[in-house]
Structures are given as C-alpha cells and as structure tokens.
Design a protein around this motif. Structure first.
Motif, PDB file in Angstrom:
ATOM      1  N   GLY A  34       0.847  -1.192   0.000  1.00 37.17           N
ATOM      2  CA  GLY A  34       0.000   0.000   0.000  1.00 37.17           C
ATOM      3  C   GLY A  34       0.878   1.237   0.000  1.00 37.17           C
ATOM      4  O   GLY A  34       1.844   1.315   0.753  1.00 37.17           O
ATOM      5  N   LEU A  35       0.556   2.191  -0.864  1.00 30.78           N
ATOM      6  CA  LEU A  35       1.355   3.415  -0.974  1.00 30.78           C
ATOM      7  C   LEU A  35       0.594   4.602  -0.417  1.00 30.78           C
ATOM      8  O   LEU A  35      -0.616   4.699  -0.570  1.00 30.78           O
ATOM      9  CB  LEU A  35       1.700   3.700  -2.436  1.00 30.78           C
ATOM     10  CG  LEU A  35       2.484   2.649  -3.192  1.00 30.78           C
ATOM     11  CD1 LEU A  35       2.756   3.126  -4.609  1.00 30.78           C
ATOM     12  CD2 LEU A  35       3.782   2.310  -2.488  1.00 30.78           C
ATOM     13  N   ARG A  36       1.331   5.497   0.169  1.00 24.47           N
ATOM     14  CA  ARG A  36       0.774   6.778   0.593  1.00 24.47           C
ATOM     15  C   ARG A  36       1.679   7.891   0.096  1.00 24.47           C
ATOM     16  O   ARG A  36       1.884   8.895   0.763  1.00 24.47           O
ATOM     17  CB  ARG A  36       0.588   6.813   2.099  1.00 24.47           C
ATOM     18  CG  ARG A  36       1.840   6.587   2.896  1.00 24.47           C
ATOM     19  CD  ARG A  36       1.530   6.643   4.394  1.00 24.47           C
ATOM     20  NE  ARG A  36       2.724   6.404   5.168  1.00 24.47           N
ATOM     21  CZ  ARG A  36       3.499   7.360   5.676  1.00 24.47           C
ATOM     22  NH1 ARG A  36       3.207   8.622   5.479  1.00 24.47           N
ATOM     23  NH2 ARG A  36       4.565   7.049   6.372  1.00 24.47           N
ATOM     24  N   GLY A  38       1.309   9.959  -2.329  1.00 28.26           N
ATOM     25  CA  GLY A  38       0.704  11.195  -2.793  1.00 28.26           C
ATOM     26  C   GLY A  38       0.865  11.441  -4.276  1.00 28.26           C
ATOM     27  O   GLY A  38       0.961  12.589  -4.703  1.00 28.26           O
ATOM     28  N   SER A  40      -0.805  11.073  -8.039  1.00 27.76           N
ATOM     29  CA  SER A  40      -2.048  10.834  -8.770  1.00 27.76           C
ATOM     30  C   SER A  40      -1.745  10.654 -10.242  1.00 27.76           C
ATOM     31  O   SER A  40      -0.791  11.233 -10.770  1.00 27.76           O
ATOM     32  CB  SER A  40      -3.013  12.006  -8.609  1.00 27.76           C
ATOM     33  OG  SER A  40      -3.498  12.052  -7.299  1.00 27.76           O
ATOM     34  N   PRO A  45      -5.281   8.052  -7.286  1.00 26.59           N
ATOM     35  CA  PRO A  45      -3.967   7.876  -6.665  1.00 26.59           C
ATOM     36  C   PRO A  45      -3.276   6.597  -7.120  1.00 26.59           C
ATOM     37  O   PRO A  45      -3.928   5.595  -7.407  1.00 26.59           O
ATOM     38  CB  PRO A  45      -4.299   7.799  -5.173  1.00 26.59           C
ATOM     39  CG  PRO A  45      -5.688   7.226  -5.136  1.00 26.59           C
ATOM     40  CD  PRO A  45      -6.390   7.810  -6.347  1.00 26.59           C
ATOM     41  N   ASN A  47      -1.925   3.961  -5.538  1.00 25.51           N
ATOM     42  CA  ASN A  47      -2.047   3.541  -4.141  1.00 25.51           C
ATOM     43  C   ASN A  47      -1.585   2.112  -3.871  1.00 25.51           C
ATOM     44  O   ASN A  47      -1.662   1.640  -2.738  1.00 25.51           O
ATOM     45  CB  ASN A  47      -3.473   3.739  -3.633  1.00 25.51           C
ATOM     46  CG  ASN A  47      -4.519   2.991  -4.415  1.00 25.51           C
ATOM     47  OD1 ASN A  47      -4.212   2.235  -5.340  1.00 25.51           O
ATOM     48  ND2 ASN A  47      -5.772   3.206  -4.059  1.00 25.51           N
ATOM     49  N   ARG A  48      -1.100   1.427  -4.896  1.00 26.44           N
ATOM     50  CA  ARG A  48      -0.576   0.077  -4.737  1.00 26.44           C
ATOM     51  C   ARG A  48       0.628  -0.094  -5.648  1.00 26.44           C
ATOM     52  O   ARG A  48       0.726   0.521  -6.712  1.00 26.44           O
ATOM     53  CB  ARG A  48      -1.621  -0.995  -5.102  1.00 26.44           C
ATOM     54  CG  ARG A  48      -2.894  -0.970  -4.277  1.00 26.44           C
ATOM     55  CD  ARG A  48      -2.628  -1.485  -2.876  1.00 26.44           C
ATOM     56  NE  ARG A  48      -3.829  -1.587  -2.085  1.00 26.44           N
ATOM     57  CZ  ARG A  48      -4.298  -0.654  -1.265  1.00 26.44           C
ATOM     58  NH1 ARG A  48      -3.674   0.498  -1.156  1.00 26.44           N
ATOM     59  NH2 ARG A  48      -5.380  -0.860  -0.550  1.00 26.44           N
ATOM     60  N   HIS A  73       9.011   8.058   1.469  1.00 23.43           N
ATOM     61  CA  HIS A  73       7.720   8.206   0.776  1.00 23.43           C
ATOM     62  C   HIS A  73       7.786   9.346  -0.240  1.00 23.43           C
ATOM     63  O   HIS A  73       7.289   9.204  -1.364  1.00 23.43           O
ATOM     64  CB  HIS A  73       6.589   8.456   1.778  1.00 23.43           C
ATOM     65  CG  HIS A  73       6.369   7.321   2.716  1.00 23.43           C
ATOM     66  ND1 HIS A  73       5.781   6.146   2.321  1.00 23.43           N
ATOM     67  CD2 HIS A  73       6.679   7.181   4.019  1.00 23.43           C
ATOM     68  CE1 HIS A  73       5.731   5.323   3.352  1.00 23.43           C
ATOM     69  NE2 HIS A  73       6.272   5.925   4.399  1.00 23.43           N
TER      70      HIS A  73
END
Length: 125
Positions: A34-36, A38, A40, A45, A47-48, A73
């Motif tokens: 799981g990514l956070r 940021g 897009s 997003p 997000n994976r 990150h």
C-alpha cells in the motif's frame, strides 16, 4: 490482481472464475504494498505497487531520500511522478478497473479495485 468480470462478458470468453485474490489478501501476503506517496495519475492515486517493483525501486528511493530530508515516501513519490509522466494508454482502455497504461521500458499502471492504480511489472499481473 483480481477483479470482478461478471458484467463484462469475459466469463463467456474465459469461463467461470475459479479463484479470486482480494486486495486485502494481497496486502496481507505482502504481494502488494500500500502506498501513501501522494502521486495521482488521471485523477486517481497510485495507491498500490507490487512487492517485486517496490523492492527493485528501494535502492533508488534510498539514494533520493536525502533530497527529501530522508523521507522515503517523498522520494518514491518523486520517482513515480516522473514515471507516470511517460505513461501511454492501451487502446482497449475503457476508463474502468483493469485499464492498463504502459510506462517505458517495462512497467504498467493498472486501474485497481480500491480506487486507484497499481504500479507493477507486466509479469506481476
């Protein structure tokens, strides 16, 4: 990566689904991260990411982290923004889950079932 194809007619082409692998299972098993970060892409997003790709990018994140006060990150976000800028859509994309965008030379962004994109190698699909 699993998705529900019951509405798309793919059952007629490939037959009944015999197994599914949920996003939660993939996260629990460590197959997907799981990514956070940021980042897009096309309004959703990233997000994976597959563990395979994440592990391959880790040395690059670590090398860039000093530029971002040691924040891995933010370093990953910088890398992914650059890569996403090069993404090319597949002619068969429909704007739905399963759409694929290719990032040269050998990466994919695949629209996932949790409201975003999964970055991966094609062989991880």
């Amino acid at each position: 990566m699993s998705q529900d194809h019951t509405d798309s007619g793919l059952n007629d082409l490939f037959g009944e689904v015999i197994s599914t692998y949920t996003d939660e299972e993939a996260l629990d098993d460590g197959v997907v991260v799981g990514l956070r970060a940021g980042v897009s892409f096309r309004g959703f997003p990233v997000n994976r990411m597959t563990r395979h790709l994440f592990d391959d990018l880790t040395p690059f994140m670590e090398a860039r982290a000093p530029l971002f006060d040691g924040d891995l990150h933010r370093a990953l976000a910088s890398i992914m923004r650059t890569k996403c800028a090069l993404a090319q859509g597949d002619p068969g994309n429909t704007g739905e889950i399963g759409d694929i965008y290719t990032i040269p030379p050998n990466l994919w962004l695949v629209r996932n079932e949790v409201g975003g994109w999964t970055a991966m190698y094609p062989e991880d699909y």
